[in-house]
Design an enzyme around this catalytic site. Sequence first.
Site, PDB file in Angstrom:
ATOM      1  N   HIS A  25       0.778  -1.241   0.000  1.00  0.00           N
ATOM      2  CA  HIS A  25       0.000   0.000   0.000  1.00  0.00           C
ATOM      3  C   HIS A  25       0.806   1.287   0.000  1.00  0.00           C
ATOM      4  CE1 HIS A  25       1.011  -0.125   4.290  1.00  0.00           C
ATOM      5  NE2 HIS A  25       0.741   1.166   4.320  1.00  0.00           N
TER       6      HIS A  25
HETATM    7  C1  UD1 Z   1      -1.627   5.851   5.614  1.00  0.00           C
HETATM    8  C2  UD1 Z   1      -0.320   6.395   6.141  1.00  0.00           C
HETATM    9  C3  UD1 Z   1       0.748   5.330   6.067  1.00  0.00           C
HETATM   10  C4  UD1 Z   1       0.309   4.059   6.763  1.00  0.00           C
HETATM   11  C5  UD1 Z   1      -1.063   3.626   6.268  1.00  0.00           C
HETATM   12  C6  UD1 Z   1      -1.576   2.474   7.066  1.00  0.00           C
HETATM   13  C7  UD1 Z   1       0.067   8.769   5.751  1.00  0.00           C
HETATM   14  C8  UD1 Z   1       0.885   9.724   4.986  1.00  0.00           C
HETATM   15  N1  UD1 Z   1       0.161   7.494   5.339  1.00  0.00           N
HETATM   16  O1  UD1 Z   1      -1.439   5.481   4.249  1.00  0.00           O
HETATM   17  O2  UD1 Z   1       1.920   5.797   6.719  1.00  0.00           O
HETATM   18  O3  UD1 Z   1       1.249   3.050   6.449  1.00  0.00           O
HETATM   19  O4  UD1 Z   1      -1.994   4.718   6.389  1.00  0.00           O
HETATM   20  O5  UD1 Z   1      -2.545   1.754   6.374  1.00  0.00           O
HETATM   21  O6  UD1 Z   1      -0.618   9.138   6.682  1.00  0.00           O
HETATM   22  N2  UD1 Z   1      -8.868   4.735   1.390  1.00  0.00           N
HETATM   23  C9  UD1 Z   1     -10.144   4.215   1.334  1.00  0.00           C
HETATM   24  N3  UD1 Z   1     -10.753   3.909   2.531  1.00  0.00           N
HETATM   25  C10 UD1 Z   1     -10.187   4.105   3.739  1.00  0.00           C
HETATM   26  C11 UD1 Z   1      -8.890   4.663   3.769  1.00  0.00           C
HETATM   27  C12 UD1 Z   1      -8.258   4.965   2.601  1.00  0.00           C
HETATM   28  O7  UD1 Z   1     -10.701   4.011   0.267  1.00  0.00           O
HETATM   29  O8  UD1 Z   1     -10.811   3.805   4.778  1.00  0.00           O
HETATM   30  C13 UD1 Z   1      -8.178   5.050   0.109  1.00  0.00           C
HETATM   31  C14 UD1 Z   1      -8.467   6.454  -0.409  1.00  0.00           C
HETATM   32  O9  UD1 Z   1      -8.532   6.388  -1.800  1.00  0.00           O
HETATM   33  C15 UD1 Z   1      -7.217   7.216   0.004  1.00  0.00           C
HETATM   34  C16 UD1 Z   1      -6.135   6.149  -0.101  1.00  0.00           C
HETATM   35  O10 UD1 Z   1      -6.780   4.938   0.307  1.00  0.00           O
HETATM   36  O11 UD1 Z   1      -6.961   8.313  -0.841  1.00  0.00           O
HETATM   37  C17 UD1 Z   1      -4.941   6.424   0.779  1.00  0.00           C
HETATM   38  O12 UD1 Z   1      -5.340   6.651   2.125  1.00  0.00           O
HETATM   39  P1  UD1 Z   1      -4.425   7.558   3.096  1.00  0.00           P
HETATM   40  O13 UD1 Z   1      -5.006   7.522   4.440  1.00  0.00           O
HETATM   41  O14 UD1 Z   1      -4.140   8.870   2.464  1.00  0.00           O
HETATM   42  O15 UD1 Z   1      -3.051   6.833   3.063  1.00  0.00           O
HETATM   43  P2  UD1 Z   1      -2.669   5.306   3.310  1.00  0.00           P
HETATM   44  O16 UD1 Z   1      -2.104   4.742   2.044  1.00  0.00           O
HETATM   45  O17 UD1 Z   1      -3.790   4.586   3.936  1.00  0.00           O
HETATM   46  N1  UDP Z   2      -3.540  -5.594   8.985  1.00  0.00           N
HETATM   47  C1  UDP Z   2      -4.814  -6.118   9.148  1.00  0.00           C
HETATM   48  N2  UDP Z   2      -5.532  -6.447   8.024  1.00  0.00           N
HETATM   49  C2  UDP Z   2      -5.033  -6.270   6.766  1.00  0.00           C
HETATM   50  C3  UDP Z   2      -3.740  -5.729   6.622  1.00  0.00           C
HETATM   51  C4  UDP Z   2      -3.017  -5.394   7.749  1.00  0.00           C
HETATM   52  O1  UDP Z   2      -5.273  -6.311  10.268  1.00  0.00           O
HETATM   53  O2  UDP Z   2      -5.746  -6.583   5.796  1.00  0.00           O
HETATM   54  C5  UDP Z   2      -2.771  -5.204  10.182  1.00  0.00           C
HETATM   55  C6  UDP Z   2      -1.389  -5.782  10.273  1.00  0.00           C
HETATM   56  O3  UDP Z   2      -1.391  -7.068  10.860  1.00  0.00           O
HETATM   57  C7  UDP Z   2      -0.668  -4.743  11.115  1.00  0.00           C
HETATM   58  C8  UDP Z   2      -1.298  -3.451  10.665  1.00  0.00           C
HETATM   59  O4  UDP Z   2      -2.564  -3.801  10.112  1.00  0.00           O
HETATM   60  O5  UDP Z   2      -0.924  -4.954  12.491  1.00  0.00           O
HETATM   61  C9  UDP Z   2      -0.427  -2.789   9.647  1.00  0.00           C
HETATM   62  O6  UDP Z   2      -1.123  -1.795   8.988  1.00  0.00           O
HETATM   63  P1  UDP Z   2      -0.647  -1.205   7.591  1.00  0.00           P
HETATM   64  O7  UDP Z   2       0.116  -2.210   6.829  1.00  0.00           O
HETATM   65  O8  UDP Z   2      -1.850  -0.619   6.971  1.00  0.00           O
HETATM   66  O9  UDP Z   2       0.273   0.035   8.020  1.00  0.00           O
HETATM   67  P2  UDP Z   2       1.828   0.252   8.326  1.00  0.00           P
HETATM   68  O10 UDP Z   2       2.247  -0.725   9.358  1.00  0.00           O
HETATM   69  O11 UDP Z   2       2.587   0.126   7.044  1.00  0.00           O
HETATM   70  O12 UDP Z   2       1.871   1.652   8.822  1.00  0.00           O
END
Ligand code: UD1
Ligand code: UDP
Length: 360
Positions: free
Chosen positions: A199
């Site tokens: 992601h």
């Molecule tokens: C964010 C964090 C990242 C973290 C990740 C955990 C920042 C800069 N990034 O990235 O560090 O690793 O969360 O998962 O804060 N979206 C949905 N539904 C949701 C959430 C997101 O559809 O409930 C989609 C939207 O299109 C959105 C995209 O995912 O634009 C990205 O979401 P965003 O929260 O900006 O960043 P993450 O990639 O989730």
């Molecule tokens: N995770 C989850 N379901 C999923 C993917 C991840 O429960 O489908 C959990 C995973 O085990 C970990 C956390 O979410 O505890 C990590 O989140 P993510 O990878 O979104 O973020 P990051 O750690 O890169 O910030």
Amino acid sequence: MMKRNASIIHIVGNRPQFIKLAPLYKELKSRNYGQCIIHSGQHYDANMSEVFFHELNIPQSDLNLKVGSGSHAEITSGVMLGLERELNKLRPDLIILYGDTDTTLAGALVASKLNIPMAHVEGGVRTHHKENPEECNRIVADHLSDILFCPDRASLESAVKEGMQEKAFLTGDIMYDTFMSMNTRNKEVSEEIILMTWHRQENTETRSRMSSIIEFIKKLDGKIICPMHPRTQKCLKNFDLWNEIESIANLQIVEPVGYMEMIELMNSARLIVTDSGGVSKESSFAGAKCIFMLDLDIWEDLVSNRWILKMNPEDDMSVASALAFAKEAVRVDGSERPKFYGDGHAAVKMVDLLEKHRFI
Ligand code: UD1
Ligand code: UDP
């Protein structure tokens, strides 16, 4: 029983933060502190947010700022405006921030301008790449916070190197607390899989990067299960790559799963392919070797022990090494897994430190 006087606000908004919040919320509750959860709304789908509150048995947040999705500036400024409004009313004794997201950054900026003491869970973690958005968030959150809870040796060392020795403490990793408390598995694995999560911004913002990851997946042998982050689904569709990835016969793409199911999947995996900071570390809790699809510094001890192999999906040599690593990867028994992240009681140490240093 009477609530203790200190009032504490947890600021969360993203999937990994709900998972980090649970043990600390429970430890503070057991010591009777008044606490409140503010959810920024950065993650909002039920399978990215609600499911974790439910499974981890933490109350749905008291306040949801509903910031939703957007650019970094849109998310950060939206959370800042909502938080400033609420924190001005609530005036807590302590703010607790988690990890490295835009929600964390906004929390750090607002609380510091309001002169509210701040604790940062996962202090000192560094990728050593400033262009990485999470690195920028961590640097700001750490330097503005009043106390840092470092999950491992390397993060404590980084904090000390940056002159933060007086406020940085080694507590162990709170994700290990959550994993240990939720991991009830003792049955044999019936079918070993490769688990994949994907992601990060660096791996989703260009078509060529996404294509090179697809080419890598095509070369992996065995059943692959990928609970796919909504960002990755959207980007694959926008770049017209969805049909191509869907046609990979041994790859099963599913919606994001809850934490219980995620533990099951990790416990069934002989290999985890990921760009997640959290999942790459959890691989060592679950006994699956890990290919980390980014050329950033990550969990130094796991990398130097060759538990995690870093791969640049756009570099042929790096991909070839990763494929050799993938072939050899086998599940590792509990007693032989690396143990760099504490004893599963990081939350107890964190609350002890908060009391000892009179934050609460
Ligand atoms: C964010 C964090 C990242 C973290 C990740 C955990 C920042 C800069 N990034 O990235 O560090 O690793 O969360 O998962 O804060 N979206 C949905 N539904 C949701 C959430 C997101 O559809 O409930 C989609 C939207 O299109 C959105 C995209 O995912 O634009 C990205 O979401 P965003 O929260 O900006 O960043 P993450 O990639 O989730
Ligand atoms: N995770 C989850 N379901 C999923 C993917 C991840 O429960 O489908 C959990 C995973 O085990 C970990 C956390 O979410 O505890 C990590 O989140 P993510 O990878 O979104 O973020 P990051 O750690 O890169 O910030």
